[in-house]
Design a protein around this motif. Structure first.
Motif, PDB file in Angstrom:
ATOM      1  N   ARG A  46       2.051   3.902  10.181  1.00  0.00           N
ATOM      2  CA  ARG A  46       1.717   2.505   9.288  1.00  0.00           C
ATOM      3  C   ARG A  46       2.582   2.981   7.823  1.00  0.00           C
ATOM      4  N   PHE A  49       6.210   2.638   8.588  1.00  0.00           N
ATOM      5  CA  PHE A  49       6.876   1.092   8.907  1.00  0.00           C
ATOM      6  C   PHE A  49       6.995   0.629   7.664  1.00  0.00           C
ATOM      7  N   LEU A  50       5.799   0.623   6.730  1.00  0.00           N
ATOM      8  CA  LEU A  50       5.995  -0.103   5.389  1.00  0.00           C
ATOM      9  C   LEU A  50       7.364   0.456   4.445  1.00  0.00           C
ATOM     10  N   GLU A  52       9.974   1.504   5.719  1.00  0.00           N
ATOM     11  CA  GLU A  52      11.149   1.026   6.486  1.00  0.00           C
ATOM     12  C   GLU A  52      11.273  -0.659   6.227  1.00  0.00           C
ATOM     13  N   MET A  53      10.325  -1.149   6.026  1.00  0.00           N
ATOM     14  CA  MET A  53      10.152  -2.625   5.845  1.00  0.00           C
ATOM     15  C   MET A  53      10.655  -2.886   4.037  1.00  0.00           C
ATOM     16  N   GLY A  54      10.616  -1.994   3.327  1.00  0.00           N
ATOM     17  CA  GLY A  54      11.099  -1.949   2.076  1.00  0.00           C
ATOM     18  C   GLY A  54       9.826  -1.943   1.210  1.00  0.00           C
ATOM     19  N   GLN A  55       8.653  -1.792   1.551  1.00  0.00           N
ATOM     20  CA  GLN A  55       7.346  -2.037   0.793  1.00  0.00           C
ATOM     21  C   GLN A  55       6.820  -0.626   0.467  1.00  0.00           C
ATOM     22  N   SER A  56       7.568  -0.128  -0.594  1.00  0.00           N
ATOM     23  CA  SER A  56       7.427   1.243  -1.170  1.00  0.00           C
ATOM     24  C   SER A  56       6.013   1.264  -1.687  1.00  0.00           C
TER      25      SER A  56
END
Length: 156
Positions: A46, A49-50, A52-56
């Motif tokens: 999880r 994934f975050l 990789e989605m740019g949600q550092s």
């Protein structure tokens, strides 16, 4: 994992046969990622994934929560070290790498990461020491040999 299994995998990292080394490397990563079972693996996935989605920020919060819940989960510390390194937060990354190594002194990835952090901070002697530790565990990892040479050049 029992000590004999770990010893065999660590010995296989030094084998002349690349396929044997690659299998041992993959198995060690599998063991480290699944240290806390399927739930631990799902939480790490999880966070990845975050990231990789740019949600550092959310990835960091997830990893920090995993570490809070499972302070002995070395791979959670390692994943957060990677995140900090990518954010150029080298001191924080270094501290997390050091925690991984306290929990799992055979973690060649954390030794490599510690070397990268030390190099980024301009601590080339300490970087070389960390890359050498990584090479002690994984002697065929050419990237560490290359980084030792680069750090040595930076010192002259």
């Amino acid at each position: 994992m029992d000590d004999s299994t770990l010893d065999k995998l660590l010995q296989d990292l030094k084998d002349q046969n690349e396929a044997v080394r690659d299998a041992a490397t993959a198995e060690l990563w599998r063991i480290w990622f699944t240290q806390k079972g399927e739930l631990g693996l799902e939480l790490l996935n999880r966070a990845q994934f975050l990231l990789e989605m740019g949600q550092s920020d959310q990835a960091e919060a997830t990893l920090t929560q995993i570490i809070h819940n499972y302070p002995d989960f070395a791979e959670a510390w390692n994943r957060r070290a990677v995140l900090y390194y990518l954010q150029k937060c080298y001191e924080q990354s270094k501290q997390d790498c050091e925690q991984v190594i306290r929990l799992n002194p055979h973690h060649f990835g954390a030794w490599h990461g510690l070397g990268l952090c030390q190099a980024a901070l301009g601590n080339y002697t300490k970087a070389i020491e960390a890359f050498r530790k990584a090479l002690d565990i994984q002697p065929y990892a050419l990237i560490n040999q290359k980084l030792i040479l680069e750090c040595t050049a930076m010192m002259s």
